[in-house]
Each structure stands twice: as C-alpha cells, then as structure tokens.
Design an enzyme around this catalytic site. Structure first.
Site, PDB file in Angstrom:
ATOM      1  N   ARG A 135       0.758  -0.928   0.174  1.00 33.24           N
ATOM      2  CA  ARG A 135       0.391   0.526   0.360  1.00 33.24           C
ATOM      3  C   ARG A 135       0.345   1.443   0.190  1.00 33.24           C
ATOM      4  O   ARG A 135       0.288   2.609  -0.104  1.00 33.24           O
ATOM      5  CB  ARG A 135      -0.970   0.105   1.116  1.00 33.24           C
ATOM      6  CG  ARG A 135      -2.320   0.893   1.329  1.00 33.24           C
ATOM      7  CD  ARG A 135      -2.811   0.711   2.606  1.00 33.24           C
ATOM      8  NE  ARG A 135      -2.436   0.799   3.562  1.00 33.24           N
ATOM      9  CZ  ARG A 135      -2.218   1.554   4.646  1.00 33.24           C
ATOM     10  NH1 ARG A 135      -1.540   2.519   3.820  1.00 33.24           N
ATOM     11  NH2 ARG A 135      -1.491   1.049   5.268  1.00 33.24           N
TER      12      ARG A 135
ATOM     13  N   TYR B 291     -15.187  11.538 -19.406  1.00 32.92           N
ATOM     14  CA  TYR B 291     -15.117  10.141 -18.944  1.00 32.92           C
ATOM     15  C   TYR B 291     -16.418  10.265 -18.471  1.00 32.92           C
ATOM     16  O   TYR B 291     -16.313  10.643 -16.452  1.00 32.92           O
ATOM     17  CB  TYR B 291     -13.997   9.146 -19.155  1.00 32.92           C
ATOM     18  CG  TYR B 291     -14.001   7.988 -18.736  1.00 32.92           C
ATOM     19  CD1 TYR B 291     -14.308   6.981 -19.192  1.00 32.92           C
ATOM     20  CD2 TYR B 291     -14.130   6.986 -17.111  1.00 32.92           C
ATOM     21  CE1 TYR B 291     -14.963   5.689 -19.261  1.00 32.92           C
ATOM     22  CE2 TYR B 291     -14.325   6.316 -16.894  1.00 32.92           C
ATOM     23  CZ  TYR B 291     -14.982   4.827 -17.691  1.00 32.92           C
ATOM     24  OH  TYR B 291     -14.920   3.581 -17.244  1.00 32.92           O
TER      25      TYR B 291
ATOM     26  N   ASP C 183      -6.763  13.066 -18.735  1.00 36.98           N
ATOM     27  CA  ASP C 183      -6.588  12.121 -18.619  1.00 36.98           C
ATOM     28  C   ASP C 183      -6.310  11.492 -20.443  1.00 36.98           C
ATOM     29  O   ASP C 183      -6.856  12.489 -21.185  1.00 36.98           O
ATOM     30  CB  ASP C 183      -8.449  11.931 -18.397  1.00 36.98           C
ATOM     31  CG  ASP C 183      -8.426  10.381 -18.706  1.00 36.98           C
ATOM     32  OD1 ASP C 183      -8.080   9.548 -19.153  1.00 36.98           O
ATOM     33  OD2 ASP C 183      -9.621   9.840 -18.540  1.00 36.98           O
TER      34      ASP C 183
HETATM   35  C1  LIG Z   1     -11.409   3.573 -18.855  1.00 41.36           C
HETATM   36  C2  LIG Z   1     -11.412   4.839 -19.163  1.00 41.36           C
HETATM   37  C3  LIG Z   1     -11.573   5.340 -17.446  1.00 41.36           C
HETATM   38  C4  LIG Z   1     -11.997   4.996 -16.083  1.00 41.36           C
HETATM   39  O1  LIG Z   1     -10.857   3.944 -15.401  1.00 41.36           O
HETATM   40  P1  LIG Z   1     -11.052   2.481 -14.700  1.00 41.36           P
HETATM   41  O2  LIG Z   1      -9.410   1.607 -15.550  1.00 41.36           O
HETATM   42  O3  LIG Z   1     -12.038   1.751 -15.411  1.00 41.36           O
HETATM   43  O4  LIG Z   1     -11.274   2.907 -13.588  1.00 41.36           O
HETATM   44  C5  LIG Z   1     -11.358   6.786 -16.981  1.00 41.36           C
HETATM   45  N1  LIG Z   1     -11.389   7.743 -18.128  1.00 41.36           N
HETATM   46  C6  LIG Z   1     -10.915   7.140 -19.543  1.00 41.36           C
HETATM   47  C7  LIG Z   1     -10.828   8.146 -20.786  1.00 41.36           C
HETATM   48  C8  LIG Z   1     -11.378   5.964 -19.277  1.00 41.36           C
HETATM   49  O5  LIG Z   1     -11.749   5.071 -21.132  1.00 41.36           O
END
Ligand SMILES: *Cc1c(COP(=O)(O)O)cnc(C)c1O
Length: 384
Positions: A49, A103, A175
């Site tokens: 962790r 997302y 992201d």
């Molecule tokens: C799938 C996704 C997430 C979230 O990811 P997880 O691994 O499902 O928690 C965040 N941003 C984008 C663009 C995604 O496609």
C-alpha cells in the site's frame, strides 16, 4: 527530460524498469509477492500500500519514461488514479474546472463526491481554452481535461490550457487514456499531471484493471501522501502482467492507430454512414490542432449510421467486431455511449454534449482492416 537522453520507444517498452533477476538471471522480471520486507539495512519501508514493492517501484519507471516525466504511480484502476490525484490537491472551498465532455465515470465521481466535501466545480461549455478562462476564480486549483475526449473525439488545445493555467498558478490534469503515451505526451506542452486508465491501452488485452499517473517527482510525492490513505494500490501479480503488456504497447497501439485511420476513411466513404468522428480525418473540426499535438491520431473513433439503420441492431449483427463494454483491447469492439458510458446522463444532457442515441463508439483492434470492413458490410446488408 529531453528526448535525446531517452532510449527509443520500443526499448523503453521492453526494458525500462525491469526488475533484474540477480539470482537466476531469468529473462523477465521476477514477481515479488511479499507483503513484508525486512527493515534491516534499508532506508525505505516497503509495503504494497506504500506503492513501493520492487515490481511497483520499477514499473513506475517505465510509466514515467513513456510519458517523459520524472516519476509515476500505478493504481488498481483508472478511477483510483483519478480520484487520488484530484483529492491530493483539493480541500474544502477549492474550485475545479472540468471539460464538459469527459469519461462518464469521472463525471460521476465529481458530481457525486465533491459536494460532500465542499469542493466547487464548473463544467465548461466546450473544449476551448477561452471557456476555461471565463470560469477561473480566485479559488480555482485544477483545470481538468481529456483529449481526445470520449466519445466524440474532441481535441483540447494542450498548449493553450497549460499556458492559461501557468498564468494563473493553477495545476493541469489530463486523462490521456485515449491517446496513450504512444500517440500523445502532454508534458511536452506543459501539462502537469497525466492520468491513465491502464485497463485500456496500457493493459491492452482486456484482462487487467489498473490505473497510472505520470508527473514530476514533486507532484508524485504529493499524490503519494493521499494515495496511501485511500489504498488503491495494484496487486503485484497484476503489476507484473501490466509490465508484460507494456512491452508491446508501441507495436500494438501503432497498429491499432493505422487500422483506425483506414476504418475512419472507409466509414466516411460509406453511404450508409452519416458522420464519422476521428481526429485523423481532414473533415474533423480540429484536425490541424490534433496534428500539432498528437504523434498519431489514436485508435478510437465514433460514427453515426444514416437514419433508418438501428444502431443496436447493427451492432448485434456484427460477427467479428464485438459490442462490448470497455475499449482499447487487441480485439475490435463497439459501444453505444447513450446506453453505457453516458447512460447516467439525461437525454437532454447527452444531446447538449452532442451524443445522439444512435452514436456508435468504435475501438479499433489489430485485426486486418479488410476483415473489419467485411464484417460491417455484412451487418448493414443483413438489416436491409
Ligand atoms: C476506462 C476509463 C477510465 C476509468 O478507468 P477504470 O480503469 O475503469 O477505473 C477513465 N478515463 C477514460 C478515458 C477511460 O476510458
């Protein structure tokens, strides 16, 4: 970090951050499953962790090298990475500006958690930097973007956002899941923190749930302090699988990207298709911007079939391409955003974001484009 100091991309994928097998000289990283490490003679207290078991610590070096940052952190899911990154920098009374089209899970995280902690947020009306600028307040701490965005593949100007944030002493987070580090390195344009759902391209085989953050040493150290409290670390078994997956990241994503360009062009020329959203098409509104900031246009695209062809029936008639949750695997998949990723929005909210009920998001895999085209043709034909 300057490019010239880095090895080539495939060399990074294969070798950076390997755990050396000193004992047996095996070709691949040994997997350290221990949750307990001796204090003796060491200055780090290792514990899963704490994100610092041998496999975690070494894999973070590969993530950092891929995003050209000083450091990285890996998590049990993309949302674990996104939530830890945001909460690490936010407190009651702070304000965040978020790009409107993001997302669905990130949207839900913000609207269902931030109010409880008295964190203010504003969504922009578009992906234009001017929209972010108009929403900046005294207490704005983070500009949060996603580009290309899900599901319409909108492009946000990385340089403009980074410049705006720097002028105002605000942190930027992106992201970068859709592009992956192969097609886009936002740090080159001044973005501070790169977030990934490693469940997608980094994992790439639709068999791992993981998340990743890449940033400066200082920012990673700050996020780490919050991350150890939330405890969203990845199991070392999965860390090992993710390392294996990343070895082929460049060759997979390059092939998928090449395929996606071919599919986008094919779909655009198909009289049964109304509209195609792909940054690699000249018809894409922000094609020029995408060319400036992306190394490749990615392997995600969306399209609308012409009126009269039901999107659901079409997807169900596909035989090779699977209608399925998630994206970015080696296998091609489709999804109806209105029924899945953006199902929690009202129809009005969806339309505001340009997401029609008939929109189909297409995650292009590595199958030969001719086979994918044949599948699409037979599916349309079966409905006529
Ligand atoms: C799938 C996704 C997430 C979230 O990811 P997880 O691994 O499902 O928690 C965040 N941003 C984008 C663009 C995604 O496609």
């Amino acid at each position: 970090m300057k490019d010239k100091n880095l090895p080539g991309i495939n060399t990074i994928c294969v070798h950076t951050g390997e755990v050396k097998d000193e004992q047996f000289k095996g070709a691949v990283s040994p997997m350290y499953m221990s949750t307990s490490y001796a204090f003796e003679g060491v200055d780090v207290k290792r514990y899963p962790r704490y994100f610092n078991t041998p496999n975690q610590e070494m894999l973070c070096k590969k993530i950092a090298a891929l995003e050209k940052t000083e450091d990285g952190l890996i998590f049990g899911s993309g949302m674990a990475a996104i939530s830890a990154a945001m909460f690490a920098f936010l407190k009651t009374g702070d304000h965040v500006i978020i790009q409107q089209v993001i997302y669905g899970g990130t949207y839900n995280f913000i609207v269902s958690e931030f109010d409880k902690f008295g964190i203010e947020y504003s969504f922009t009306e578009s992906d234009k930097a001017a929209d972010f600028k108009s929403l900046i307040k005294e207490n704005t701490k983070i500009l949060y973007i996603e580009t290309p965005s899900n599901p319409l593949l909108g492009i946000t100007d990385l340089k403009a956002i980074a410049t705006l944030a720097k002028e105002n002493g605000i942190l930027t987070m992106i992201d970068n899941t859709f592009a992956s580090p192969i097609n886009q390195n936002p740090v080159d344009f001044g973005i501070d923190i790169m977030l990934h759902s490693a469940t997608k391209y980094m994992g790439g085989h639709s068999d791992i749930s993981a998340g990743a953050i890449a940033a400066s040493k200082e920012h990673i150290a700050h996020i780490w302090k919050t991350a150890i409290n939330f405890g969203g670390n990845l199991s070392d078994h999965t860390v090992w699988l993710l390392e294996r997956s990343l070895k082929t990241l460049n060759i997979r994503v390059k092939e998928q990207t090449r395929n996606a360009q071919e599919m986008a062009e094919y779909l655009e020329g198909n009289s049964n298709v109304d509209r195609v959203y792909y940054p690699g098409l000249k018809s894409h509104k922000q094609h020029e911007l995408a060319k400036k900031q992306m190394k490749g246009f990615g392997a995600m695209l969306s399209f609308e079939l012409k009126e009269g062809i039901d999107a659901m029936a079409f997807q169900n008639a596909l035989q090779l391409i699977k209608p399925a949750m998630s994206l970015a695997g080696l296998e091609s998949t489709t999804v109806s955003p209105a029924q899945t990723t953006h199902a929690l929005l009202t129809e009005e909210q969806r339309l505001e974001r340009g997401i029609k009920d008939g929109l189909i998001r297409f995650s292009v895999g590595i199958e030969e484009a001719k086979d994918l085209i044949e599948d699409i043709e037979q599916a349309i034909k079966s409905l006529q």
